[in-house]
Design a protein around this motif. Structure first.
Motif, PDB file in Angstrom:
ATOM      1  N   LEU A 114     -11.224 -21.832  -5.326  1.00  0.00           N
ATOM      2  CA  LEU A 114     -10.626 -20.500  -5.544  1.00  0.00           C
ATOM      3  C   LEU A 114      -9.291 -20.345  -4.819  1.00  0.00           C
ATOM      4  O   LEU A 114      -8.960 -21.082  -3.895  1.00  0.00           O
ATOM      5  N   GLU A 115      -8.571 -19.353  -5.296  1.00  0.00           N
ATOM      6  CA  GLU A 115      -7.233 -19.061  -4.765  1.00  0.00           C
ATOM      7  C   GLU A 115      -7.153 -17.553  -4.564  1.00  0.00           C
ATOM      8  O   GLU A 115      -7.543 -16.788  -5.452  1.00  0.00           O
ATOM      9  N   MET A 116      -6.685 -17.113  -3.385  1.00  0.00           N
ATOM     10  CA  MET A 116      -6.606 -15.669  -3.131  1.00  0.00           C
ATOM     11  C   MET A 116      -5.170 -15.259  -2.815  1.00  0.00           C
ATOM     12  O   MET A 116      -4.409 -16.021  -2.233  1.00  0.00           O
ATOM     13  N   ALA A 117      -4.845 -14.018  -3.203  1.00  0.00           N
ATOM     14  CA  ALA A 117      -3.545 -13.447  -2.837  1.00  0.00           C
ATOM     15  C   ALA A 117      -3.718 -11.943  -2.725  1.00  0.00           C
ATOM     16  O   ALA A 117      -4.541 -11.362  -3.431  1.00  0.00           O
ATOM     17  N   ALA A 118      -2.978 -11.333  -1.834  1.00  0.00           N
ATOM     18  CA  ALA A 118      -3.080  -9.879  -1.676  1.00  0.00           C
ATOM     19  C   ALA A 118      -1.771  -9.321  -1.145  1.00  0.00           C
ATOM     20  O   ALA A 118      -1.010 -10.023  -0.468  1.00  0.00           O
ATOM     21  N   LYS A 119      -1.515  -8.080  -1.480  1.00  0.00           N
ATOM     22  CA  LYS A 119      -0.316  -7.420  -0.951  1.00  0.00           C
ATOM     23  C   LYS A 119      -0.514  -5.913  -0.958  1.00  0.00           C
ATOM     24  O   LYS A 119      -1.175  -5.364  -1.843  1.00  0.00           O
ATOM     25  N   SER A 120       0.067  -5.271   0.064  1.00  0.00           N
ATOM     26  CA  SER A 120      -0.050  -3.819   0.181  1.00  0.00           C
ATOM     27  C   SER A 120       1.336  -3.183   0.135  1.00  0.00           C
ATOM     28  O   SER A 120       2.268  -3.681   0.750  1.00  0.00           O
ATOM     29  N   PHE A 121       1.453  -2.084  -0.619  1.00  0.00           N
ATOM     30  CA  PHE A 121       2.725  -1.369  -0.727  1.00  0.00           C
ATOM     31  C   PHE A 121       2.505   0.079  -0.320  1.00  0.00           C
ATOM     32  O   PHE A 121       2.122   0.909  -1.146  1.00  0.00           O
ATOM     33  N   PRO A 122       2.730   0.398   0.958  1.00  0.00           N
ATOM     34  CA  PRO A 122       2.508   1.798   1.357  1.00  0.00           C
ATOM     35  C   PRO A 122       3.593   2.716   0.784  1.00  0.00           C
ATOM     36  O   PRO A 122       4.735   2.295   0.597  1.00  0.00           O
ATOM     37  N   VAL A 137       7.947   0.703  13.845  1.00  0.00           N
ATOM     38  CA  VAL A 137       7.063  -0.045  14.736  1.00  0.00           C
ATOM     39  C   VAL A 137       5.635   0.037  14.201  1.00  0.00           C
ATOM     40  O   VAL A 137       4.931  -0.970  14.088  1.00  0.00           O
ATOM     41  N   ALA A 138       5.231   1.272  13.820  1.00  0.00           N
ATOM     42  CA  ALA A 138       3.880   1.473  13.291  1.00  0.00           C
ATOM     43  C   ALA A 138       3.649   0.601  12.059  1.00  0.00           C
ATOM     44  O   ALA A 138       2.590  -0.006  11.892  1.00  0.00           O
ATOM     45  N   GLN A 139       4.687   0.513  11.220  1.00  0.00           N
ATOM     46  CA  GLN A 139       4.564  -0.277   9.997  1.00  0.00           C
ATOM     47  C   GLN A 139       4.320  -1.750  10.315  1.00  0.00           C
ATOM     48  O   GLN A 139       3.433  -2.383   9.741  1.00  0.00           O
ATOM     49  N   SER A 140       5.096  -2.267  11.253  1.00  0.00           N
ATOM     50  CA  SER A 140       4.939  -3.690  11.560  1.00  0.00           C
ATOM     51  C   SER A 140       3.569  -3.952  12.196  1.00  0.00           C
ATOM     52  O   SER A 140       2.965  -5.012  11.980  1.00  0.00           O
ATOM     53  N   ILE A 141       3.084  -2.960  12.966  1.00  0.00           N
ATOM     54  CA  ILE A 141       1.742  -3.122  13.546  1.00  0.00           C
ATOM     55  C   ILE A 141       0.699  -3.111  12.429  1.00  0.00           C
ATOM     56  O   ILE A 141      -0.201  -3.941  12.390  1.00  0.00           O
ATOM     57  N   GLN A 142       0.881  -2.173  11.486  1.00  0.00           N
ATOM     58  CA  GLN A 142      -0.114  -2.063  10.421  1.00  0.00           C
ATOM     59  C   GLN A 142      -0.138  -3.303   9.531  1.00  0.00           C
ATOM     60  O   GLN A 142      -1.203  -3.743   9.093  1.00  0.00           O
ATOM     61  N   GLN A 143       1.037  -3.848   9.287  1.00  0.00           N
ATOM     62  CA  GLN A 143       1.072  -5.062   8.459  1.00  0.00           C
ATOM     63  C   GLN A 143       0.248  -6.172   9.112  1.00  0.00           C
ATOM     64  O   GLN A 143      -0.318  -7.024   8.433  1.00  0.00           O
ATOM     65  N   GLY A 199       9.919   3.696 -13.493  1.00  0.00           N
ATOM     66  CA  GLY A 199      11.370   3.867 -13.571  1.00  0.00           C
ATOM     67  C   GLY A 199      11.997   4.155 -12.230  1.00  0.00           C
ATOM     68  O   GLY A 199      13.122   4.594 -12.131  1.00  0.00           O
ATOM     69  N   ARG A 200      11.245   3.933 -11.167  1.00  0.00           N
ATOM     70  CA  ARG A 200      11.789   4.161  -9.823  1.00  0.00           C
ATOM     71  C   ARG A 200      11.573   2.905  -8.999  1.00  0.00           C
ATOM     72  O   ARG A 200      10.821   2.025  -9.382  1.00  0.00           O
ATOM     73  N   ASN A 201      12.217   2.859  -7.839  1.00  0.00           N
ATOM     74  CA  ASN A 201      11.973   1.684  -7.009  1.00  0.00           C
ATOM     75  C   ASN A 201      11.176   2.054  -5.765  1.00  0.00           C
ATOM     76  O   ASN A 201      11.139   1.328  -4.794  1.00  0.00           O
ATOM     77  N   ASN A 202      10.568   3.236  -5.789  1.00  0.00           N
ATOM     78  CA  ASN A 202       9.691   3.575  -4.679  1.00  0.00           C
ATOM     79  C   ASN A 202       8.240   3.674  -5.140  1.00  0.00           C
ATOM     80  O   ASN A 202       7.956   3.624  -6.350  1.00  0.00           O
ATOM     81  N   ILE A 203       7.348   3.813  -4.182  1.00  0.00           N
ATOM     82  CA  ILE A 203       5.921   3.793  -4.480  1.00  0.00           C
ATOM     83  C   ILE A 203       5.414   5.231  -4.482  1.00  0.00           C
ATOM     84  O   ILE A 203       5.754   6.023  -3.612  1.00  0.00           O
ATOM     85  N   PHE A 204       4.623   5.578  -5.455  1.00  0.00           N
ATOM     86  CA  PHE A 204       4.119   6.951  -5.605  1.00  0.00           C
ATOM     87  C   PHE A 204       3.032   7.240  -4.572  1.00  0.00           C
ATOM     88  O   PHE A 204       3.042   8.246  -3.892  1.00  0.00           O
ATOM     89  N   ASP A 205       2.068   6.338  -4.504  1.00  0.00           N
ATOM     90  CA  ASP A 205       0.982   6.492  -3.538  1.00  0.00           C
ATOM     91  C   ASP A 205       0.666   5.082  -3.032  1.00  0.00           C
ATOM     92  O   ASP A 205       0.987   4.102  -3.698  1.00  0.00           O
ATOM     93  N   ASP A 206       0.034   5.006  -1.856  1.00  0.00           N
ATOM     94  CA  ASP A 206      -0.281   3.681  -1.302  1.00  0.00           C
ATOM     95  C   ASP A 206      -0.918   2.797  -2.378  1.00  0.00           C
ATOM     96  O   ASP A 206      -1.878   3.207  -3.035  1.00  0.00           O
ATOM     97  N   THR A 207      -0.378   1.616  -2.527  1.00  0.00           N
ATOM     98  CA  THR A 207      -0.849   0.716  -3.584  1.00  0.00           C
ATOM     99  C   THR A 207      -1.097  -0.668  -2.998  1.00  0.00           C
ATOM    100  O   THR A 207      -0.239  -1.192  -2.287  1.00  0.00           O
ATOM    101  N   SER A 208      -2.297  -1.231  -3.282  1.00  0.00           N
ATOM    102  CA  SER A 208      -2.596  -2.586  -2.820  1.00  0.00           C
ATOM    103  C   SER A 208      -3.275  -3.366  -3.935  1.00  0.00           C
ATOM    104  O   SER A 208      -3.969  -2.780  -4.762  1.00  0.00           O
TER     105      SER A 208
END
Lengths: 113, 671
Positions: free
Chosen positions: B447-455, B428-434, B655-664
């Motif tokens: 201009l063209e903008m794009a952004a994405k966050s990978f917690p 729930v927290a994740q969906s709120i944060q998104q 070499g993994r499919n998870n995120i090491f630290d929050d990445t945006s």
């Protein structure tokens, strides 16, 4: 990670090795706070074996820098690896905290005070 | 005891009434009230038997099983009438007993036989039903002798008939499989009952011959082959059954014990499965332990802990004994970390236990160990020395292990439930944060903008935002809160509030980060800081004003030089130093952009991503170099694809499919 505490003449020297991340930063913070309260506000930190520091690890220095200044103390970090130094530099901490190359330089900073 | 007669069907009741009436008719005729012909009398008798047989047979088949007590009543009734006749040595065939006896004996034996039918059909095999039916057929054949008792020729075959009947008595009445199902108590009860019924049958057979001087109805019945075969069947089945039960008794001790073991295990499991109660479990262990070792005394006590349940239950011991034995054991257990049971074979001869009352001769101590910690102690005491054996001790240890396993399962289940709940809340927290992050980024002709966050976990501390100041002016923020996880997520949400407020008031970049620094110092704990890049883009003047507050430097792709570089300028993170000092470190830069230039904003999670520990250089980071190369490589792609391509490189590197630290990532591409 390991924290070694060593008492020098009029200063306390920490030798930290490994990764200073969120969990370890709590221990490090406690160590520094204890030192400030009980022994000395002249603190040297040997970072030659410090491999990585996370933002929470940086927070340890950020949160104590003001207290050290208030006690007329000095915090000096020395012998940082390039990647670790870069982390400090990006945040701008290199301008707030003394960061030098080796122990002698670090001690020199203490004597000036 | 329930008498099920009333539950029988209406037809059965009619049959019963008809049969009884038939008997009353012959009884009255015998008593001399009126005279029936011999044939009519015998027909009535047959009607009486058959009616009762049908009634009881139907009753048994319909599962309306007679209880043992009812069966016993029948036996006693059947036994009492002939006894009275024999004792009174009556020869009066018109006496009440002489008239009533045939009724009760017939009904008793018919009922018992129908009851036995049920036993014989227990776990029936293919041959059971036909052989039983054949036996009943032969039994009914005996009626012919009663009906035609004035045809002497018939009686020449009587012996053949009896031999056949006895063969079938043995043949069809040879199923005793039900015995194994009985517990010890039932077996003893059944043995007594069978002995009684057997005795009763033999007694009846004896009376058949002894009291031949009584004539009339009494004689007609006791001399009938129907009764002879039926009573023989009941008697033989009872006596063989009795022997079978007696032979089975020794085995049943063992079976009983094993069944009790299984039941004890089930009880333990049930305690833990239900609303778990450690006290109940301890109590049960004491009870089971005492039952299984036949101990007469014992106690169970939980280890004392702060804020923990504290439980103590004793049976047949006083506090003094508990104290003196428990004290010695405490010394022994606290000396070693390894817990094992302790068996003291003879308390009175052991110097350590001098003051223990003489009624206690031996005891065993069992530690209750959970998670390598002693959580309780169980003591079992006996009044004879050397009276515990290896088997008992092993059994009790097995129960304790079972209880501990059950305890572990309960704890695991609890944890799983708790984790599931936490996971749901984090989702729930994740969906709120998104939703805190902008869902739609402005794009126009220029201009063209794009952004994405990978917690890294469900929620993170990265934050980015865009504010459209005017048609040609955009304010862009990319920030990062120190720390990660839930705490960072809370700060990130607070950060959004601060920045939204400042952006709306349309202040200069200098003022923006100065005010932001003040807010962070005021609102956040010491040691929590924020880094950020603030950009003011003017598409009309083709300029970018930017300031860096301790955040990773902006990566800028210059389309004229065909090269990318980091805009490395001075800047201090927010929340580190107070306002007056901070203002000295604020620097705002300005640059001109061209068509095809790309601005890449990102967080340190991207740079600091490391390869797995097992690889050749586990400390190697993704780093600034790789990021720069990646941007040059993907420069022609649309903004959102630049992000996804860089992330592909990121995953390939780690070499993994998870995120090491929050990445945006935030990409601005000028057109």
């Amino acid at each position: 990670m390991k924290i070694n505490k060593e008492k020098g003449e009029g200063y306390i020297k920490f030798n930290i090795s490994g990764d200073l991340d969120a969990t370890e930063s709590i221990n490090m913070d406690n160590e520094i706070k204890k030192t400030l309260q009980e022994t000395s506000s002249q603190i040297l930190i040997d970072c030659s074996n410090l491999d990585y520091i996370s933002s929470a690890g940086l927070g340890v220095f950020v949160s104590n820098i003001q207290d050290i200044k208030n006690q007329n103390g000095t915090l000096v970090l020395y012998a940082l690896k390039e990647s670790v130094f870069n982390t400090f530099k990006v945040l701008g901490l290199d301008k707030i905290i003394h960061i030098v190359k080796n122990e002698n330089e670090a001690k020199g900073l203490l004597q000036k005070n | 005891m329930k008498f099920r007669l009333l539950n029988s069907s209406r037809n059965d009741k009619l049959i019963l009434v008809g049969g009884s009436l038939a008997y009353i008719v012959i009884a009255l005729s015998s008593a001399g009230m009126f005279k029936l012909s011999s044939v009519a009398e015998h027909i009535c008798l047959v009607v009486f038997w058959i009616a009762h047989f049908i009634f009881f047979n139907n009753l048994m088949i319909k599962n309306e099983l007679y209880t043992v007590e009812q069966l016993l009543t029948y036996v006693l009734v059947a036994l009492s009438f002939p006894t009275i006749i024999v004792i009174s040595k009556t020869t009066d065939s018109k006496s009440f007993f002489a008239l009533a006896y045939p009724y009760f004996s017939s009904v008793s034996f018919i009922a018992v036989m129908c009851f036995y039918r049920k036993l014989i059909f227990f776990k029936a095999i293919r041959i059971t039903a036909p052989s039983w039916e054949l036996f009943i057929f032969i039994l009914m054949g005996g009626i012919i002798f009663t009906l035609f008792n004035d045809v002497p020729v018939l009686f020449r075959y009587a012996n053949y008939y009896l031999i056949t009947a006895f063969v079938f008595i043995i043949f069809s009445g040879s199923n005793f499989r039900w015995i194994t199902l009985l517990n010890l108590k039932s077996k003893i009860l059944a043995a007594i009952l069978f002995a009684l019924i057997g005795l009763c049958s033999v007694y009846h057979l004896y009376i058949f011959y002894v009291t031949s001087e009584i004539t009339g109805l009494f004689h007609a019945i006791i001399n009938s082959y129907f009764m002879l075969v039926m009573v023989s069947f009941v008697g033989i089945y009872s006596l063989i059954g009795l022997l079978a039960i007696l032979f089975n008794l020794p085995i049943s001790w063992a079976i009983e014990e094993k069944t009790a073991n299984v039941e004890s295990f089930q009880e333990i499991n049930q305690i833990v499965r239900g609303n778990f109660d450690a006290q109940q479990l301890f109590e049960k262990l004491l009870q089971i332990g005492m039952d299984n070792t036949k101990s007469f005394a014992g106690w169970v006590i939980s280890e004392k802990k702060r804020n923990q349940f504290n439980f103590y239950k004793k049976i047949n011991v006083d506090d003094e004994t508990v104290h003196s034995i428990g004290g010695i054991i405490n010394v022994l257990t606290s000396a070693s970390k390894y817990y094992d049971h302790i068996y003291v074979r003879d308390i009175q001869k052991d110097d350590s236990f001098m003051h223990v009352d003489e009624q206690y001769q031996s005891f065993v101590f069992f530690p209750l160990v959970y998670n390598k910690k002693l959580i309780g102690k169980l003591f079992l005491l006996k009044s004879a020395a050397n009276s515990f054996d290896e088997y008992m001790i092993r059994l009790v240890r097995t129960y304790i292990e079972q209880a501990i396993i059950a305890l572990e399962h309960a704890a695991l289940l609890q944890d799983t439930l708790e984790n599931t709940r936490m996971k749901e809340e984090l989702d729930v927290a994740q969906s709120i944060q998104q939703k805190i992050l902008p869902q739609l980024l402005p794009s126009d002709d220029l201009l063209e903008m794009a952004a994405k966050s990978f917690p890294a976990s469900e929620v993170g501390g990265d934050y980015y935002d865009v504010h459209v100041i005017s048609k040609s002016q955009y304010a862009v923020v990319m920030g990062d809160v120190s720390g990660k996880g839930v705490s960072a997520a809370f700060h990130m949400a607070e950060m959004k509030g601060i920045f939204q407020a400042l952006i709306q008031s349309n202040v200069s970049p200098e003022e923006f980060i100065a005010k932001a620094n003040q807010a962070v110092i005021k609102c956040f704990d010491k040691g929590i800081f924020i880094t950020l890049n603030y950009l003011l883009i003017d598409t009309a003047g083709q300029t970018i004003k930017y300031t860096r507050a301790g955040h990773c430097p902006i990566l800028y792709y210059d389309s004229i030089k065909h090269d990318a570089s980091y805009l490395e300028d001075d800047g201090l993170g927010l929340g580190i130093v107070p306002d007056e000092l901070f203002r000295k470190h604020i620097k705002v830069y300005q640059t001109k952009f061209h068509k095809g230039d790309i601005v890449l904003l990102y967080t340190d999670g991207l740079i600091e991503a490391r390869v797995p520990r097992a690889s050749s250089n586990p400390k190697e980071e993704f780093g600034y170099g790789r990021l720069k190369e990646a941007l040059i490589k993907y420069k022609t792609a649309p903004a959102n694809e630049i992000i996804s391509n860089i992330m592909v490189d990121y995953y390939e590197f780690t070499g993994r499919n998870n995120i090491f630290d929050d990445t945006s990532l935030f990409v601005i591409k000028f057109k």
